[in-house]
Write a protein that holds these residues in place. Structure first.
Motif, mmCIF file in Angstrom:
data_model
loop_
_atom_site.group_PDB
_atom_site.id
_atom_site.type_symbol
_atom_site.label_atom_id
_atom_site.label_comp_id
_atom_site.label_asym_id
_atom_site.label_seq_id
_atom_site.Cartn_x
_atom_site.Cartn_y
_atom_site.Cartn_z
ATOM 1 N N ILE A 98 32.112 45.479 37.589
ATOM 2 C CA ILE A 98 33.031 44.824 38.586
ATOM 3 C C ILE A 98 33.321 45.783 39.847
ATOM 4 C CG2 ILE A 98 35.343 43.946 38.592
ATOM 5 C CD1 ILE A 98 33.784 42.329 36.312
ATOM 6 N N ASP A 99 33.191 44.715 40.980
ATOM 7 C CA ASP A 99 33.355 45.730 42.245
ATOM 8 C C ASP A 99 34.130 44.748 43.111
ATOM 9 O OD1 ASP A 99 32.741 48.039 43.988
ATOM 10 O OD2 ASP A 99 31.525 46.450 45.122
ATOM 11 N N GLN A 140 32.172 39.300 37.062
ATOM 12 C CA GLN A 140 32.979 38.221 36.426
ATOM 13 C C GLN A 140 34.332 38.925 35.918
ATOM 14 O OE1 GLN A 140 30.182 36.223 33.864
ATOM 15 N NE2 GLN A 140 29.711 35.104 35.366
ATOM 16 N N PRO A 141 35.330 38.969 36.879
ATOM 17 C CA PRO A 141 36.511 39.770 36.240
ATOM 18 C C PRO A 141 37.261 38.729 35.371
ATOM 19 C CG PRO A 141 36.949 39.167 38.298
ATOM 20 C CD PRO A 141 35.312 39.003 38.165
ATOM 21 N N SER A 142 37.996 39.340 34.149
ATOM 22 C CA SER A 142 39.034 38.249 33.481
ATOM 23 C C SER A 142 40.415 38.430 33.842
ATOM 24 C CB SER A 142 38.542 38.580 31.984
ATOM 25 O OG SER A 142 38.907 39.936 31.791
ATOM 26 N N HIS A 143 40.437 39.593 34.265
ATOM 27 C CA HIS A 143 42.141 40.063 34.544
ATOM 28 C C HIS A 143 42.227 40.887 35.849
ATOM 29 C CE1 HIS A 143 41.914 39.284 30.167
ATOM 30 N NE2 HIS A 143 43.074 38.948 30.283
ATOM 31 N N ARG A 160 54.621 48.455 52.287
ATOM 32 C CA ARG A 160 53.638 48.912 53.233
ATOM 33 C C ARG A 160 52.238 49.140 52.649
ATOM 34 N NH1 ARG A 160 54.753 50.057 58.247
ATOM 35 N NH2 ARG A 160 52.672 51.106 58.413
ATOM 36 N N SER A 161 52.036 49.375 51.389
ATOM 37 C CA SER A 161 50.948 49.672 50.441
ATOM 38 C C SER A 161 51.004 48.826 49.211
ATOM 39 C CB SER A 161 50.649 51.066 50.557
ATOM 40 O OG SER A 161 49.176 51.376 49.876
ATOM 41 N N LEU A 162 49.752 48.259 48.767
ATOM 42 C CA LEU A 162 49.720 47.835 47.428
ATOM 43 C C LEU A 162 48.444 48.162 46.762
ATOM 44 C CD1 LEU A 162 50.845 44.144 47.847
ATOM 45 C CD2 LEU A 162 52.157 45.978 47.079
ATOM 46 N N PHE A 163 48.255 48.443 45.462
ATOM 47 C CA PHE A 163 47.117 48.839 44.760
ATOM 48 C C PHE A 163 46.694 47.656 44.106
ATOM 49 C CE2 PHE A 163 49.526 52.620 45.693
ATOM 50 C CZ PHE A 163 48.226 53.296 46.228
ATOM 51 N N LEU A 164 45.238 47.211 43.763
ATOM 52 C CA LEU A 164 44.695 46.067 43.128
ATOM 53 C C LEU A 164 43.656 46.634 42.239
ATOM 54 C CD1 LEU A 164 44.364 43.061 42.653
ATOM 55 C CD2 LEU A 164 43.026 43.113 44.613
ATOM 56 N N GLN A 165 43.436 46.249 41.339
ATOM 57 C CA GLN A 165 42.298 46.467 40.240
ATOM 58 C C GLN A 165 42.025 45.176 39.554
ATOM 59 O OE1 GLN A 165 42.793 49.583 37.214
ATOM 60 N NE2 GLN A 165 40.597 50.296 37.752
ATOM 61 N N MET A 166 40.517 45.143 39.176
ATOM 62 C CA MET A 166 40.126 43.871 38.352
ATOM 63 C C MET A 166 39.568 44.695 37.268
ATOM 64 S SD MET A 166 40.667 41.491 40.173
ATOM 65 C CE MET A 166 40.924 40.873 41.895
ATOM 66 N N ALA A 225 35.122 46.658 31.339
ATOM 67 C CA ALA A 225 34.690 47.117 32.745
ATOM 68 C C ALA A 225 35.811 47.008 33.638
ATOM 69 C CB ALA A 225 33.479 46.265 33.066
ATOM 70 N N ARG A 226 36.016 48.117 34.453
ATOM 71 C CA ARG A 226 37.068 47.934 35.490
ATOM 72 C C ARG A 226 36.347 48.461 36.776
ATOM 73 N NH1 ARG A 226 42.365 51.239 33.008
ATOM 74 N NH2 ARG A 226 42.246 50.220 31.034
ATOM 75 N N SER A 227 36.997 47.712 37.786
ATOM 76 C CA SER A 227 36.500 47.961 39.302
ATOM 77 C C SER A 227 37.245 49.305 39.603
ATOM 78 C CB SER A 227 37.150 46.978 40.102
ATOM 79 O OG SER A 227 38.618 46.823 40.378
ATOM 80 N N GLN A 228 36.681 49.373 40.890
ATOM 81 C CA GLN A 228 37.548 50.584 41.708
ATOM 82 C C GLN A 228 38.910 50.077 42.130
ATOM 83 O OE1 GLN A 228 35.553 48.528 43.005
ATOM 84 N NE2 GLN A 228 35.702 48.616 45.333
#
Length: 220
Positions: free
Chosen positions: A134-135, A156-159, A190-196, A209-212
């Motif tokens: 995942i990227d 194909q992320p699921s979450h 001002r800043s958020l973090f996101l991961q798939m 599998a996890r993204s960066q």
């Protein structure tokens, strides 16, 4: 409050957590295991490499760099762990942790000395054939009616999960959507973090599998 004008804002792709694929067979539920890396004076060590895994596969559950607080946190099954911590000019260390069924942050002190065990954080941790990847390539931010994130994702992320904290403390995985509405409380940050992630599994085992981690900077 953020100006209600459509805009594409700056995003910073963080390499703090590399693309990962995790495979485990277990019967116990997962918990959070964290490591806080400090120097001999007790001060946090940023940029230290932390590998958390099993004997023979030291990066099975995570291979990440510590942030400014010296902390790395990952989800692990209730099994014995092997933790490797290293950074240039410090002596690397490797310790064994017993199986635990609860959340824990362990403090590890790095001291000056000859090189020891090394952890290569930020690398791919796939150990299974045909493991998914995942990227997150980009994120569009729409603020016309609230803040909505539209990520462009390979795989194909699921979450997904989103947080104001790089370690995603108290951030739950949510079923994937290609249009993510940010809560009003987070929209003021001002800043958020996101991961798939892509996750499949049962009580007997799971494949993930996890993204960066993507650091999204909201510019007023």
């Amino acid at each position: 409050m953020i100006n209600r004008v459509n805009t594409l804002r700056q995003i910073v792709l963080s390499t703090a957590i590399g693309v990962s694929a995790i495979v485990a067979s277990h019967t116990a539920s997962a918990a959070t295991f964290g490591v806080r890396v400090v120097d001999p004076q007790g001060q946090p060590v940023s940029g230290a490499s932390v590998c958390i895994g099993l004997a023979g596969n030291y990066t099975q559950f995570g291979a990440e760099f510590t942030g400014a607080d010296g902390v790395v946190s990952v989800e692990v099954p209730n099994v014995p762990l092997v933790v490797t911590v290293s950074k240039s000019r410090f002596a690397g260390t490797r310790v064994e942790e017993p199986a635990r069924g609860f959340n824990l942050v362990k403090q590890i002190t790095l001291v000056d000395g000859v090189p020891g065990p090394r952890c290569k954080a930020g690398s791919t941790m796939a150990s299974a054939p045909n493991a998914p990847t995942i990227d997150i390539e980009n994120v569009r931010i729409d603020s016309d009616a609230g803040v909505v994130l539209t990520p462009k994702v390979t795989g194909q992320p699921s979450h997904y999960r989103i947080s104001t904290d790089r370690n995603f403390e108290s951030a739950n995985w949510v079923p994937y959507s290609d249009s993510i509405r940010v809560s009003d409380a987070m929209a003021d940050e001002r800043s958020l973090f996101l991961q798939m992630r892509q996750y499949t599994g049962s009580s007997k085992g799971w494949l993930e599998a996890r993204s960066q981690v993507v650091n999204i900077t909201l510019v007023n």
